[in-house]
Design a protein around this motif. Structure first.
Motif: not given
Length: 245
Positions: A6-16, A224-231
Motif C-alpha cells: 500500500v503506497v497511500v490509502a484514504h477514503q477517496e482513493r488508494a494506490t497499491l 489531512l486531518v480527516e484523511h489520517g495524515f499529520d500536518p
C-alpha cells in the motif's frame, strides 16, 4: 507471487504497488479521466499507462527516485532540482488543456472556509492563522493561466541523477497559476527554490510563491486531518506556516 504494498490509502482513493506496476483506485472517475488526459497532453515524462478499467488505473513504475519527501531533507542535487524547474517550465509553456482549473474566487472561498475551520476547532493559534492569511493574500490576484499540474508535490517528481524521469499524479491538472506549481514543488524545501527558479528560467515573483506556501498549507490541514495524515509532523504544513510567520 508479487508482494502487494500500500503506497497511500484514504477514503477517496488508494494506490497499491505490485512489482513494477502501480494500481490507482479512485472513487471519482472524473479525476481518473483528467489524469489520463493530462498525461497524454503533457510535454514532460509521465508513467506509462498499462491499462485503465474503472475504477482502476494501472501505471508502470518510473525509473529513479523521488526528488524528495515533505518533512525530510532532499537527497537530490541542486542540478536535479534545476532539472525539475526546467520540466515545470516546459509544462507551463505547453498549450492549455481544454478543461479549466479552480478559479480565483474558488481559491479565495476555500481559504476563508479553511481558516474559519482551523480557528473554530482551535487547531492553530489565531495569531499564526492571521499572519499566514495575510501572507496568502498575495496569491489571490489575477494570473495568466498555464498548463498546471495542480498537485506538484516534491514526491511526485522522479529523477535519476540530474535527469527528470517522470512526473506522477495528474488528477488535479488543468488551467491555473504556474506559481502554484512552483510553490507546491518547493513547499517545505525553500532552500531549493533558487535551484528550481534557475531551471525554470523565467522571472518569478518570490512573494507570490511564498504566498502559495501559506495558502496551500492553510487549505490542506483539515483534509489531512480527516484523511489520517499529520500536518504537524516535523517539516510539514504546520511547520511551514510557523516558518512563514
Amino acid at each position: 507471487m508479487e508482494e502487494v504494498r500500500v503506497v497511500v490509502a484514504h477514503q477517496e482513493r488508494a494506490t497499491l504497488r505490485v512489482g513494477e506496476v502501480f494500481l490507482k483506485v479512485d472513487a471519482d472517475q472524473a479525476r481518473t479521466d483528467v489524469e489520463v488526459a493530462a498525461m497524454a497532453l503533457a510535454p514532460v515524462p509521465t508513467p506509462e499507462i498499462l491499462w485503465c478499467t474503472p475504477p482502476v488505473l494501472a501505471l508502470a513504475a518510473l525509473p529513479g527516485t523521488a526528488l524528495g519527501r515533505l518533512g525530510e531533507p532532499s537527497p537530490s542535487s541542486p542540478a536535479a532540482w534545476a532539472a525539475a524547474g526546467a520540466a515545470v517550465r516546459a509544462l507551463h509553456d505547453a498549450p492549455l488543456p481544454p478543461w479549466p482549473g479552480r478559479s480565483l474566487d474558488e481559491k479565495a472561498a476555500s481559504l476563508d472556509r479553511e481558516c474559519a475551520w482551523i480557528l473554530a476547532n482551535d487547531v492553530l493559534p489565531a495569531e499564526l492563522v492571521t499572519r499566514n492569511r495575510a501572507v496568502a493574500d498575495a496569491a489571490l490576484r489575477a494570473w495568466t493561466p498555464v498548463f498546471m499540474h495542480g498537485d506538484l508535490q516534491v514526491a511526485h517528481v522522479f529523477v535519476d541523477g540530474d535527469r527528470v524521469t517522470g512526473v506522477l499524479d495528474w488528477s488535479e491538472a488543468g488551467q491555473g497559476d504556474g506559481l502554484y506549481d512552483l510553490a507546491s514543488l518547493t513547499l517545505g524545501h525553500r532552500e531549493h527554490l533558487d535551484d528550481v527558479m534557475a531551471g525554470y528560467g523565467r522571472d518569478v515573483d518570490v512573494d507570490v510563491v511564498r504566498a502559495w506556501w501559506s495558502l496551500r498549507s492553510l487549505t490542506a490541514i483539515r483534509w489531512l486531518v480527516e484523511h489520517g495524515f499529520d500536518p504537524s509532523a516535523p517539516g510539514c504544513e504546520i511547520d511551514v506556516l510557523r516558518s512563514q510567520a
